[in-house]
Structure formats: structure tokens, C-alpha cells
Design an enzyme around this catalytic site. Structure first.
Site, short mmCIF file in Angstrom:
data_model
loop_
_atom_site.label_atom_id
_atom_site.label_comp_id
_atom_site.label_asym_id
_atom_site.label_seq_id
_atom_site.Cartn_x
_atom_site.Cartn_y
_atom_site.Cartn_z
N CYS A 146 -35.45 -8.16 -0.34
CA CYS A 146 -36.02 -8.17 -1.68
C CYS A 146 -37.51 -8.51 -1.63
O CYS A 146 -38.31 -8.00 -2.42
CB CYS A 146 -35.29 -9.17 -2.57
SG CYS A 146 -33.62 -8.69 -3.03
N CYS B 152 -30.85 -1.95 -6.71
CA CYS B 152 -30.84 -0.99 -5.62
C CYS B 152 -29.42 -0.48 -5.37
O CYS B 152 -28.44 -1.20 -5.62
CB CYS B 152 -31.40 -1.62 -4.35
SG CYS B 152 -33.19 -1.90 -4.39
N CYS C 2 -26.90 -2.51 -3.18
CA CYS C 2 -26.71 -3.89 -3.63
C CYS C 2 -26.15 -4.00 -5.03
O CYS C 2 -26.14 -5.09 -5.61
CB CYS C 2 -28.04 -4.64 -3.56
SG CYS C 2 -28.78 -4.65 -1.91
N CYS D 252 -33.08 -12.04 -7.25
CA CYS D 252 -33.73 -11.54 -6.04
C CYS D 252 -35.00 -12.32 -5.70
O CYS D 252 -35.54 -12.17 -4.62
CB CYS D 252 -34.07 -10.06 -6.20
SG CYS D 252 -35.22 -9.74 -7.55
#
Length: 242
Positions: A126, A208, A211, A236
Site C-alpha cells: 500500500c 485493489c 485485496c 491501508c
């Protein structure tokens, strides 16, 4: 085997008058912020909350620049949603890309998908794909906006409308801090705001691709983010001030 029932876009019992009040208050918040700061920027993920803010910015004509974090690991639907939003509102959304050297450094140390190995690796990924690009995207800005809400997670229950971003030395605003999920979707439906396709597939929160996963009915709305980590903090690092 019975298929699990995933999260779906909620209905809303919000009255027309109450929604009108919420819309007017949001427009006023954005106008007031834009009056106070000469270089105001909004980081959009194209998810529901951020689309509400985008719609309000476009309709209020507030002088707020939009950008998104082009991490390199986004869903194809998110990439397409960026173009959809630009076309719908006739605006430009800047793309903040990670540095190739930062990505390679992460891969060399952890592997392409090393973030699955634990919190440290996840934070490193991240950091390279989101936090560094965010820092670069906010260089020169006086203030920035987010789509965070108090109701979203345990880490946001004390969220304020205005904060000071100590990490970047600028003001930070959360114009939807006191909105509920029901408020968000009532606005989207009434204003015909474009909806991210993944919201129609059981994703209340979108990050993302590797994730993020769909969330089952009854689960926390951020349960699909970094689901392999046993933690109440589904963050994150973008919104950690220090």
C-alpha cells in the site's frame, strides 16, 4: 451447496425533504471549503461515497480538482468506471501512478503477491502503490477531501468533518462524515449517479483487485478488504496522519 447471499445495495427510507436537506448541506460544505482554500483536491476511488461527492462537486461547480490512485492492481471495472465518470460529468480525473522503482523494490523483497503474507507486507505494498502516489498527488495542495464516513468502520467512529493532516501539513475534509449508508444510496438513486459495477456484485467497499472480495449479508461492509488479515483495522494507511 447453497450459494452465500452477498451484500446488495440497500433500500432507503429517507424522506424527500430529509434528502433535500442532506444535498443542500453537502453543497454548502463543498462551497465553503472551496472558498477557504485556493488549491483543493479530491481523491476518488469511484466507489459510492466518492461518486456522491463527485456529483456534488460537478453540480456545485466548486473549484476542486479530482484525482484517483492508479495503483496498477485495480479491477478492470474500476478502470472503466473512471472513463464512465469523466464522460458523464465532462470532467477530467488525474491519475496518480506509483513509481516503477517502488513497485520493483516491493517485488524484490516480498514477491508480486507478497502482501498476503502479513500486515507488514500489506503495508509495504500500500505504501508503494497508494501512499507515495497520494503524497505526490497532494504536493502543492492547500487541502484535500475524502469520502470517509463514521459508520464505515470501528476506526472511523470519531471522524470529524475537518481535520489537520499532520503527515502532509494540510487541511483534510470528510464532507460525508455524518452520512449513513442509506443516505448515500438515496442520493445516488435520486440523482442518477453512475454506479460502480462491482457494487452490483456484492462489493460495498472497493480497493485493489487482489485485496478486495464480495461481502456476505450481515458482514461488516469493509470485511472484504484485506480479508486474510485478522484485524479490526481495515485501513491501508492513507488516512493515518502521522
Amino acid at each position: 451447496m447453497i450459494k452465500p447471499e452477498f451484500w446488495s445495495i440497500p433500500g432507503s427510507a429517507l424522506s424527500a425533504n430529509r434528502l433535500a436537506e442532506k444535498k443542500a448541506a453537502l453543497k454548502q460544505r463543498l462551497t465553503d471549503i472551496a472558498t477557504r482554500f485556493s488549491d483543493l483536491r479530491f481523491a476518488t476511488s469511484l466507489a459510492a461515497e466518492d461518486m456522491v461527492i463527485t456529483d456534488a462537486i460537478a453540480k456545485s461547480k466548486a473549484n476542486i480538482r479530482l484525482f484517483t490512485l492508479a495503483t496498477g492492481r485495480l479491477h478492470q471495472e474500476t478502470l472503466e468506471m473512471t472513463q464512465t465518470t469523466e464522460n458523464h460529468y465532462r470532467i477530467s480525473i488525474a491519475k496518480a501512478y506509483p513509481e516503477d522503482s517502488d513497485i520493483q523494490e516491493f517485488i524484490d523483497q516480498y514477491g508480486m503477491n507478497g502482501f498476503y503474507d502479513g500486515e507488514e507486507a500489506k503495508k509495504a505494498c500500500c505504501g508503494a502503490r497508494k501512499i507515495k502516489p497520494l503524497n505526490a498527488a497532494l504536493l502543492g495542495a492547500d487541502a484535500w477531501l475524502t469520502g470517509q464516513r463514521r459508520e464505515q468502520s470501528t476506526t472511523r467512529v470519531e471522524l470529524n468533518f475537518e481535520e489537520h493532516d499532520d503527515a502532509r501539513g494540510i487541511a483534510k475534509f470528510n464532507p460525508l462524515f455524518d452520512w449513513t449508508e442509506s443516505d448515500i444510496w438515496a442520493y445516488i438513486k435520486q440523482e442518477n449517479v453512475p454506479i460502480h459495477p462491482l457494487h452490483l456484485k456484492g462489493y460495498p467497499s472497493i480497493g485493489c483487485e487482489p485485496c478486495t472480495r464480495p461481502v456476505k449479508q450481515g458482514e461488516d461492509i469493509r470485511a472484504g478488504r484485506w480479508w486474510w488479515l485478522q484485524s479490526d483495522s481495515k485501513e491501508c494507511g492513507l488516512h493515518v496522519n502521522k
